[in-house]
Each structure stands twice: as C-alpha cells, then as structure tokens.
Enzyme design. Sequence first.
Site, mmCIF file in Angstrom:
data_model
loop_
_atom_site.group_PDB
_atom_site.id
_atom_site.type_symbol
_atom_site.label_atom_id
_atom_site.label_comp_id
_atom_site.label_asym_id
_atom_site.label_seq_id
_atom_site.Cartn_x
_atom_site.Cartn_y
_atom_site.Cartn_z
ATOM 1 N NE ARG A 17 -2.781 -1.649 3.107
ATOM 2 C CZ ARG A 17 -3.255 -1.620 4.356
ATOM 3 N NH1 ARG A 17 -4.124 -0.696 4.708
ATOM 4 N NH2 ARG A 17 -2.851 -2.499 5.244
ATOM 5 C CG ASP A 103 4.178 -2.282 10.035
ATOM 6 O OD1 ASP A 103 4.161 -2.692 11.208
ATOM 7 O OD2 ASP A 103 3.370 -2.659 9.160
ATOM 8 C CG ASN A 359 31.378 42.320 9.867
ATOM 9 O OD1 ASN A 359 30.763 42.016 8.843
ATOM 10 N ND2 ASN A 359 30.846 43.060 10.821
#
Length: 456
Positions: A17, A103, A359
């Site tokens: 599925r 599962d 910076n």
Amino acid sequence: MTSPIAVVVLAAGAGTRMKSALPKVLHPLAGWPMLRHVLENVGQLKPARTVGVISPGAALVAEAFAPHPTAIQRRPLGTGDAAKAALGALQGHRGPVLIVFGDAPLVTAASMRRLVAACRRKDAAVGVLGFVARDPSPYGRLIVRAGVLEKIVESKDANTAEKTIDFCNSGVMCLDGRLVARLLGAIGNRNAKREFYLTDAVAIARAAGHTTVAVEGEEGEFQGINSRAELAAAERALQQRLRAAALTAGVTMTDPETVWLAADTRFAADVTIGPNVRFGLGVRVARGAEIKAFCDIAGARIGRGAIVGPFARIRPGSEVGENVHIGNFVELKATRMGPGAKANHLAYLGDSDIGARSNVGAGTIAVNYDGYGKHRTIIEDDVFVGSNSALVAPVRIGRGANVTAGSVITEDVPRGAVAFGRARQVTKQGRAAALRAKLRARAAAKKAGTKRAKKK
Ligand code: UD1
Ligand code: CA
C-alpha cells in the site's frame, strides 16, 4: 538476576500500500528510517539479541538491521510464520522473547518494559500489549473472560459479538523463551485469511494450561504504518513527541507546531527557536543560542549564544561558534565560524574557515567551486570583508586584513593588508545632463522606429 530478553522484529510483509520502490520500513520519519526508530526503542530494553525477519532479497532492509542478524521468511504466510523464521536465531535463549512489528515505530520502550515485567511477574507464557481502539475494525480483538486473556480473534474471523469488542491487539507480544518453539510450532492456518496468525499463540498457551496476560497501552503508540497517509500521521505524532521533549529540556519555542525536528536533534537549555524552523539530522544547539524564524539547519553545531536567522540555511559540516551572528539569506556549507564572527546578510559561505570576530559583508560569496573541484576559503581572525566580495578559493585572508567592498579576491591577502580587487572608479564632472540628453534621444528614435514597423 532476571533472564535476558531477545527481540524479534517482523519486517517481511509486502508493504504494497506504500506504492514504493523503497521497502516500507525504510521510509523516513523525523530523518531516520522507520526501522531505526523501532531498533532504538527496543534497544532501550537492552536485549541480549535482536533478530530481524525479512523477505528474500531485501538486502537494504538487512543492512538497516545490521549489526543485528536477520532471518528470511520465504513467503509471507502470516505473522506466526514470520516469527517461526526467527527460531533458529533464538536457539538456547530462555528469557522473554519480545516480538514487535517493523512498521510500528511509535511503540515506546516504557510500554514494552511494562509488558515484559508483567510476563515475568506472572510467569506468563504469552503476554500481549492491548489498547482500546476508537475504531477496532482493522485489529485483532483480545478476548478476556473473568480477567483472563483467552484468545485473540482476528477481525476477519470475529463473530458478531466479538466484533463489538474494542480491546485490541497492538501486535506487540512477549513469549516465554522456553516455550516459544512449541507455541509457534502449534500455529496452523485454518482461518479466513489462510495465514499463520501469531495471535493464535494465546489460545494455544491457554489450552496447554499456561498463564497469559494482557497489558493495556495508549492507542497513539500502536498506529501501524501501511500507507503514505499513515506515514504522515506517524510523522506528526513523532514531531509532537520531539517538540514536547525539547520544551521539557528547557527550549523556548514561539510556535512549537511549526518547528520540525529530527530524531537526533539535541538542544541545551535556554535555546530559543522561532516559528517555521526545520532541523535535519545531526544538529546540536548549545546553551542560549537563538534560531530565528524560517531557518533550515542540518548537520551542524550551533555554539553558545549564537544568533541564527531569520531565513538562514546552515548545511552539513558547519560549525557556528560562540556568539556568532548569522543573518538573513546567509547560507553556510561545511563552514566553521569562530567566536564572535558575523555574516549578517545575503552571503554564501561554502568550504570556509572564518576566524574569530571577523565580519563578512552583505553579498559576499566564497567561490568554492570551479566546475570540477571544491576549494577552501580561509579567513583568519579579525578580518573585515567588504560587501559584495567574491573570494575565489583556494584563498587565504590574513589576520586583521581588510578586503574592500566589491572585490574579486583571487590571491592571498597577507596579515594586516588592505586588498582592492576591483576596477578604479571613473568620475566625469558635470557630464550627467549631456548623458541624459543622449539617452533620451536614443529612446525616442527607437520608439519612432517601432511605430513605423507596426504601420507596415
Ligand atoms: C496484526 C495482528 C492483529 C493486530 C495488528 C496490529 C496478526 C495475525 N494480526 O494484523 O491482531 O491487531 O497487527 O496492527 O498478527 N509480517 C511478516 N510476514 C508476514 C506477515 C506480516 O513479516 O507473513 C510483518 C509485517 O511486515 C508487519 C507485521 O508483520 O510488520 C504485521 O503484519 P500485518 O499483515 O500488517 O498484520 P495485520 O493484519 O495488521
Ligand atoms: Ca498492519
């Protein structure tokens, strides 16, 4: 001394599925394959051995079980048959055998512990984790008479009276290791689905005069995953747990529902997380750091007191040091930023080392890729990189150096130097009006040209 536990994880079902080329138990939840969640959860019970049951040719699933061994169920003849496939690997084991489904990743270690403890206490041959289902129709029903678990009836085999029972089988079962071979061996397949039902072990144990127990748990833990919709539902449930754990650990979240965590995300206390932040695998955030809205962070360490975002992307291999500031639309990849360094706006810093207090100006790009290979950019401590600079790697900017705005830096800059990597500006006094007149005339000529073309 309690006898050691063995765990059997059933993962030989077809998983059709999911409609996926990827085996069902490998679909990810919070960044980990589903099966890894199951293995982590059962691992907390410190089992002496863990065995996976897989279908033939499921090499990827076997790999996901490693270092645990796997047994192969040749054909999917039912859960009872699958459990039987593990018997070889259980030889000589006399303690409890916990059987779980690959599962069902939401079953907690706490629930499994309660089941094993109840089995030990009552010296039960079979124990089952049950739950009261809002909709019992897909599940096996636990038939309890006078407080005794007599059997489990699968939905397809249930009579009208049994169908009204809402106490259901979670699928988590504990069998006495001394009896497991006998119990599983006695399971037949004379039922609606012509399958060997593991659940028949209960009635078989009762018929042989053994004790059985049912332990009740919360429905939310027993959501199995059979479809993509159920996968999404499990993800939601897992995210809720991870968020709750982070809040408990001292993390502030403005809007927890919008923060997406990975199974292994780690936070120190006093971390603050804004809305719409996603964490991929492998992130650690130190005390007092703040992650502002809309950041995406994976495989990175964020140091104490650092401020990240909004809208920052930090990719694997990055280390953001103490009190670093990373602002909007800054991307880091495999980049280390030393304490107090700043990149506050619009920058790509890949494969770079940025020293303390340096910076990096807006629009800076570490040009790390030449079309063939990746190269590193080294910016030492206390460097100033002006806006819109391209640092063409491999390149090194020495301590305290200053790169002027708009530079393309292709050569190393020594310590304390100023580097200009741009064309010199040309300024023509008083020429603006003449330039505008020229441009206006050109535009008018063009317009006249297109009108003539249309008339034709
Ligand atoms: C099973 C239980 C049911 C329970 C429900 C909970 C049985 C007979 N029924 O039903 O009582 O309420 O789980 O979700 O046990 N598997 C194999 N080999 C097989 C068949 C299954 O390894 O031949 C594995 C699957 O990969 C899966 C697990 O066993 O991880 C459960 O199988 P599934 O077919 O989904 O069982 P259910 O019919 O849902
Ligand atoms: Ca199922």
